[in-house]
Design a protein around this motif. Structure first.
Motif, PDB file in Angstrom:
ATOM      1  N   GLY A 103       0.772  -1.222   0.000  1.00 25.46           N
ATOM      2  CA  GLY A 103       0.000   0.000   0.000  1.00 25.46           C
ATOM      3  C   GLY A 103       0.809   1.279   0.000  1.00 25.46           C
ATOM      4  N   TYR A 104       2.098   1.168   0.198  1.00 27.12           N
ATOM      5  CA  TYR A 104       2.956   2.358   0.222  1.00 27.12           C
ATOM      6  C   TYR A 104       3.541   2.684  -1.156  1.00 27.12           C
ATOM      7  CZ  TYR A 104       2.666   2.359   5.282  1.00 27.12           C
ATOM      8  OH  TYR A 104       2.211   2.424   6.577  1.00 27.12           O
ATOM      9  N   GLU A 105       3.021   2.037  -2.196  1.00 25.81           N
ATOM     10  CA  GLU A 105       3.557   2.236  -3.536  1.00 25.81           C
ATOM     11  C   GLU A 105       3.517   3.700  -3.977  1.00 25.81           C
ATOM     12  OE1 GLU A 105       2.680  -2.075  -3.218  1.00 25.81           O
ATOM     13  OE2 GLU A 105       1.586  -0.276  -2.635  1.00 25.81           O
ATOM     14  N   CYS A 106       2.407   4.396  -3.734  1.00 29.64           N
ATOM     15  CA  CYS A 106       2.306   5.806  -4.162  1.00 29.64           C
ATOM     16  C   CYS A 106       3.360   6.662  -3.481  1.00 29.64           C
ATOM     17  CB  CYS A 106       0.909   6.358  -3.893  1.00 29.64           C
ATOM     18  SG  CYS A 106      -0.347   5.656  -4.977  1.00 29.64           S
ATOM     19  N   LYS A 107       3.553   6.451  -2.205  1.00 30.88           N
ATOM     20  CA  LYS A 107       4.565   7.222  -1.477  1.00 30.88           C
ATOM     21  C   LYS A 107       5.961   6.922  -2.008  1.00 30.88           C
ATOM     22  CE  LYS A 107       1.752   7.842   2.585  1.00 30.88           C
ATOM     23  NZ  LYS A 107       1.559   7.718   3.998  1.00 30.88           N
ATOM     24  N   ALA A 108       6.226   5.656  -2.276  1.00 36.48           N
ATOM     25  CA  ALA A 108       7.535   5.286  -2.821  1.00 36.48           C
ATOM     26  C   ALA A 108       7.731   5.891  -4.211  1.00 36.48           C
ATOM     27  CB  ALA A 108       7.662   3.765  -2.878  1.00 36.48           C
ATOM     28  N   LEU A 109       6.709   5.810  -5.055  1.00 40.69           N
ATOM     29  CA  LEU A 109       6.812   6.368  -6.404  1.00 40.69           C
ATOM     30  C   LEU A 109       7.020   7.880  -6.371  1.00 40.69           C
ATOM     31  CD1 LEU A 109       4.018   4.258  -8.122  1.00 40.69           C
ATOM     32  CD2 LEU A 109       6.493   4.068  -8.516  1.00 40.69           C
ATOM     33  N   ASP A 110       6.349   8.555  -5.439  1.00 37.65           N
ATOM     34  CA  ASP A 110       6.549  10.006  -5.301  1.00 37.65           C
ATOM     35  C   ASP A 110       7.990  10.331  -4.952  1.00 37.65           C
ATOM     36  OD1 ASP A 110       3.895  10.500  -5.878  1.00 37.65           O
ATOM     37  OD2 ASP A 110       3.312  10.784  -3.776  1.00 37.65           O
ATOM     38  N   GLY A 111       8.610   9.500  -4.126  1.00 36.80           N
ATOM     39  CA  GLY A 111       9.974   9.755  -3.684  1.00 36.80           C
ATOM     40  C   GLY A 111      11.038   9.369  -4.682  1.00 36.80           C
ATOM     41  N   MET A 112      10.673   8.632  -5.711  1.00 32.63           N
ATOM     42  CA  MET A 112      11.688   8.182  -6.674  1.00 32.63           C
ATOM     43  C   MET A 112      11.375   8.602  -8.109  1.00 32.63           C
ATOM     44  SD  MET A 112      11.146   4.086  -6.993  1.00 32.63           S
ATOM     45  CE  MET A 112      10.132   3.431  -5.721  1.00 32.63           C
ATOM     46  N   ARG A 113      10.755   9.741  -8.276  1.00 29.90           N
ATOM     47  CA  ARG A 113      10.388  10.208  -9.626  1.00 29.90           C
ATOM     48  C   ARG A 113      11.589  10.295 -10.564  1.00 29.90           C
ATOM     49  NH1 ARG A 113       6.362  14.990  -7.830  1.00 29.90           N
ATOM     50  NH2 ARG A 113       4.749  13.631  -6.992  1.00 29.90           N
ATOM     51  N   GLN A 114      12.651  10.930 -10.124  1.00 32.30           N
ATOM     52  CA  GLN A 114      13.829  11.091 -10.986  1.00 32.30           C
ATOM     53  C   GLN A 114      14.495   9.744 -11.272  1.00 32.30           C
ATOM     54  OE1 GLN A 114      14.503  13.493 -12.790  1.00 32.30           O
ATOM     55  NE2 GLN A 114      13.458  15.187 -11.821  1.00 32.30           N
ATOM     56  N   LEU A 115      14.553   8.898 -10.260  1.00 34.23           N
ATOM     57  CA  LEU A 115      15.122   7.564 -10.460  1.00 34.23           C
ATOM     58  C   LEU A 115      14.334   6.817 -11.522  1.00 34.23           C
ATOM     59  CD1 LEU A 115      17.204   5.424  -9.402  1.00 34.23           C
ATOM     60  CD2 LEU A 115      15.352   4.615  -7.937  1.00 34.23           C
ATOM     61  N   LEU A 116      13.004   6.824 -11.422  1.00 29.69           N
ATOM     62  CA  LEU A 116      12.163   6.148 -12.413  1.00 29.69           C
ATOM     63  C   LEU A 116      12.356   6.746 -13.802  1.00 29.69           C
ATOM     64  CD1 LEU A 116       8.796   5.740 -10.504  1.00 29.69           C
ATOM     65  CD2 LEU A 116      10.359   3.924 -11.180  1.00 29.69           C
ATOM     66  N   LYS A 117      12.361   8.055 -13.859  1.00 30.73           N
ATOM     67  CA  LYS A 117      12.459   8.736 -15.150  1.00 30.73           C
ATOM     68  C   LYS A 117      13.772   8.441 -15.856  1.00 30.73           C
ATOM     69  CE  LYS A 117      12.352  13.352 -17.165  1.00 30.73           C
ATOM     70  NZ  LYS A 117      12.277  14.776 -16.883  1.00 30.73           N
ATOM     71  N   ASN A 118      14.857   8.392 -15.108  1.00 29.16           N
ATOM     72  CA  ASN A 118      16.175   8.312 -15.721  1.00 29.16           C
ATOM     73  C   ASN A 118      16.889   6.971 -15.624  1.00 29.16           C
ATOM     74  OD1 ASN A 118      16.166  11.092 -16.499  1.00 29.16           O
ATOM     75  ND2 ASN A 118      16.530  11.609 -14.360  1.00 29.16           N
ATOM     76  N   HIS A 119      16.476   6.097 -14.699  1.00 29.23           N
ATOM     77  CA  HIS A 119      17.326   4.934 -14.446  1.00 29.23           C
ATOM     78  C   HIS A 119      16.613   3.590 -14.313  1.00 29.23           C
ATOM     79  CE1 HIS A 119      20.692   7.656 -13.852  1.00 29.23           C
ATOM     80  NE2 HIS A 119      19.900   8.386 -13.087  1.00 29.23           N
ATOM     81  N   VAL A 120      15.305   3.538 -14.444  1.00 24.02           N
ATOM     82  CA  VAL A 120      14.588   2.268 -14.257  1.00 24.02           C
ATOM     83  C   VAL A 120      13.853   1.905 -15.542  1.00 24.02           C
ATOM     84  CG1 VAL A 120      12.827   1.041 -12.938  1.00 24.02           C
ATOM     85  CG2 VAL A 120      14.300   2.704 -11.789  1.00 24.02           C
ATOM     86  N   GLU A 121      14.176   0.733 -16.091  1.00 23.94           N
ATOM     87  CA  GLU A 121      13.547   0.283 -17.337  1.00 23.94           C
ATOM     88  C   GLU A 121      12.158  -0.303 -17.103  1.00 23.94           C
ATOM     89  OE1 GLU A 121      14.620   0.653 -20.542  1.00 23.94           O
ATOM     90  OE2 GLU A 121      16.163   1.909 -19.656  1.00 23.94           O
ATOM     91  N   VAL A 122      12.020  -1.174 -16.100  1.00 20.71           N
ATOM     92  CA  VAL A 122      10.754  -1.868 -15.852  1.00 20.71           C
ATOM     93  C   VAL A 122      10.446  -1.838 -14.361  1.00 20.71           C
ATOM     94  CG1 VAL A 122       9.533  -4.088 -16.005  1.00 20.71           C
ATOM     95  CG2 VAL A 122      11.106  -3.420 -17.823  1.00 20.71           C
ATOM     96  N   VAL A 123       9.193  -1.528 -14.030  1.00 18.93           N
ATOM     97  CA  VAL A 123       8.708  -1.586 -12.653  1.00 18.93           C
ATOM     98  C   VAL A 123       7.610  -2.631 -12.611  1.00 18.93           C
ATOM     99  CG1 VAL A 123       7.591  -0.351 -10.758  1.00 18.93           C
ATOM    100  CG2 VAL A 123       9.148   0.874 -12.292  1.00 18.93           C
ATOM    101  N   GLU A 124       7.714  -3.549 -11.675  1.00 18.06           N
ATOM    102  CA  GLU A 124       6.687  -4.579 -11.492  1.00 18.06           C
ATOM    103  C   GLU A 124       6.159  -4.442 -10.073  1.00 18.06           C
ATOM    104  OE1 GLU A 124       7.106  -9.239 -11.249  1.00 18.06           O
ATOM    105  OE2 GLU A 124       7.421  -8.534 -13.305  1.00 18.06           O
ATOM    106  N   THR A 125       4.836  -4.371  -9.925  1.00 19.56           N
ATOM    107  CA  THR A 125       4.258  -4.193  -8.604  1.00 19.56           C
ATOM    108  C   THR A 125       2.863  -4.794  -8.534  1.00 19.56           C
ATOM    109  OG1 THR A 125       3.817  -2.579  -6.848  1.00 19.56           O
ATOM    110  CG2 THR A 125       3.291  -1.904  -9.097  1.00 19.56           C
ATOM    111  N   GLU A 126       2.417  -5.028  -7.333  1.00 26.14           N
ATOM    112  CA  GLU A 126       1.042  -5.450  -7.091  1.00 26.14           C
ATOM    113  C   GLU A 126       0.249  -4.224  -6.679  1.00 26.14           C
ATOM    114  OE1 GLU A 126       1.260  -8.356  -4.015  1.00 26.14           O
ATOM    115  OE2 GLU A 126       2.171  -9.841  -5.316  1.00 26.14           O
ATOM    116  N   ALA A 127      -1.074  -4.311  -6.792  1.00 29.80           N
ATOM    117  CA  ALA A 127      -1.928  -3.203  -6.364  1.00 29.80           C
ATOM    118  C   ALA A 127      -3.119  -3.773  -5.612  1.00 29.80           C
ATOM    119  CB  ALA A 127      -2.391  -2.398  -7.566  1.00 29.80           C
ATOM    120  N   THR A 128      -3.120  -3.615  -4.310  1.00 29.74           N
ATOM    121  CA  THR A 128      -4.242  -4.044  -3.480  1.00 29.74           C
ATOM    122  C   THR A 128      -5.001  -2.794  -3.068  1.00 29.74           C
ATOM    123  OG1 THR A 128      -2.923  -5.898  -2.675  1.00 29.74           O
ATOM    124  CG2 THR A 128      -4.908  -5.334  -1.419  1.00 29.74           C
ATOM    125  N   PRO A 129      -6.220  -2.596  -3.627  1.00 31.10           N
ATOM    126  CA  PRO A 129      -6.951  -1.354  -3.364  1.00 31.10           C
ATOM    127  C   PRO A 129      -7.075  -0.999  -1.890  1.00 31.10           C
ATOM    128  CG  PRO A 129      -8.021  -2.569  -5.118  1.00 31.10           C
ATOM    129  CD  PRO A 129      -6.939  -3.462  -4.568  1.00 31.10           C
TER     130      PRO A 129
END
Length: 89
Positions: free
Chosen positions: A17-43
Motif C-alpha cells: 500500500g505504500y507504492e504511491c509514497k515510494a513512487l513520489d519519492g523516486m520520480r527522478q530515479l524512475l524517469k532516468n534509471h529504471v527500465e521496468v517496474v513490477e508491482t502489485e496493487a491491493t486497493p
C-alpha cells in the motif's frame, strides 16, 4: 565522479500500500534509471495510505507504459521515447 548513467533493468515493489509514497519519492530515479517496474496493487492497502490504483498507475504512466502480467501484477515498461540520451563515456 559518479556514474549517473547506471540503469536498473527491473525494480520490483511489494510494499503493502505504500507504492504511491515510494513512487513520489523516486520520480527522478524512475524517469532516468529504471527500465521496468513490477508491482502489485491491493486497493484496500493503497486506500489505507490515501491512494488508489488509478493514482498509482497514473504516477507510473508518467514515465512508463503500463501492462499486466500473467500473475495479475502491474508491469510498467520505460517509454523509450522519453529516455534520456546515453551519456558519453
Amino acid at each position: 565522479a559518479t556514474n549517473s548513467s547506471f540503469i536498473f533493468p527491473l525494480m520490483k515493489m511489494d510494499i503493502q500500500g505504500y507504492e504511491c509514497k515510494a513512487l513520489d519519492g523516486m520520480r527522478q530515479l524512475l524517469k532516468n534509471h529504471v527500465e521496468v517496474v513490477e508491482t502489485e496493487a491491493t486497493p484496500a492497502f493503497l486506500e489505507a495510505q490515501g491512494c488508489s490504483v488509478d493514482e498509482m498507475t497514473s504516477r507510473l504512466n508518467a514515465t512508463h507504459h503500463i501492462t499486466m502480467n500473467g500473475e495479475g501484477e502491474i508491469v510498467a515498461k520505460k517509454d523509450q521515447s522519453q529516455s534520456p540520451p546515453p551519456e558519453a563515456a
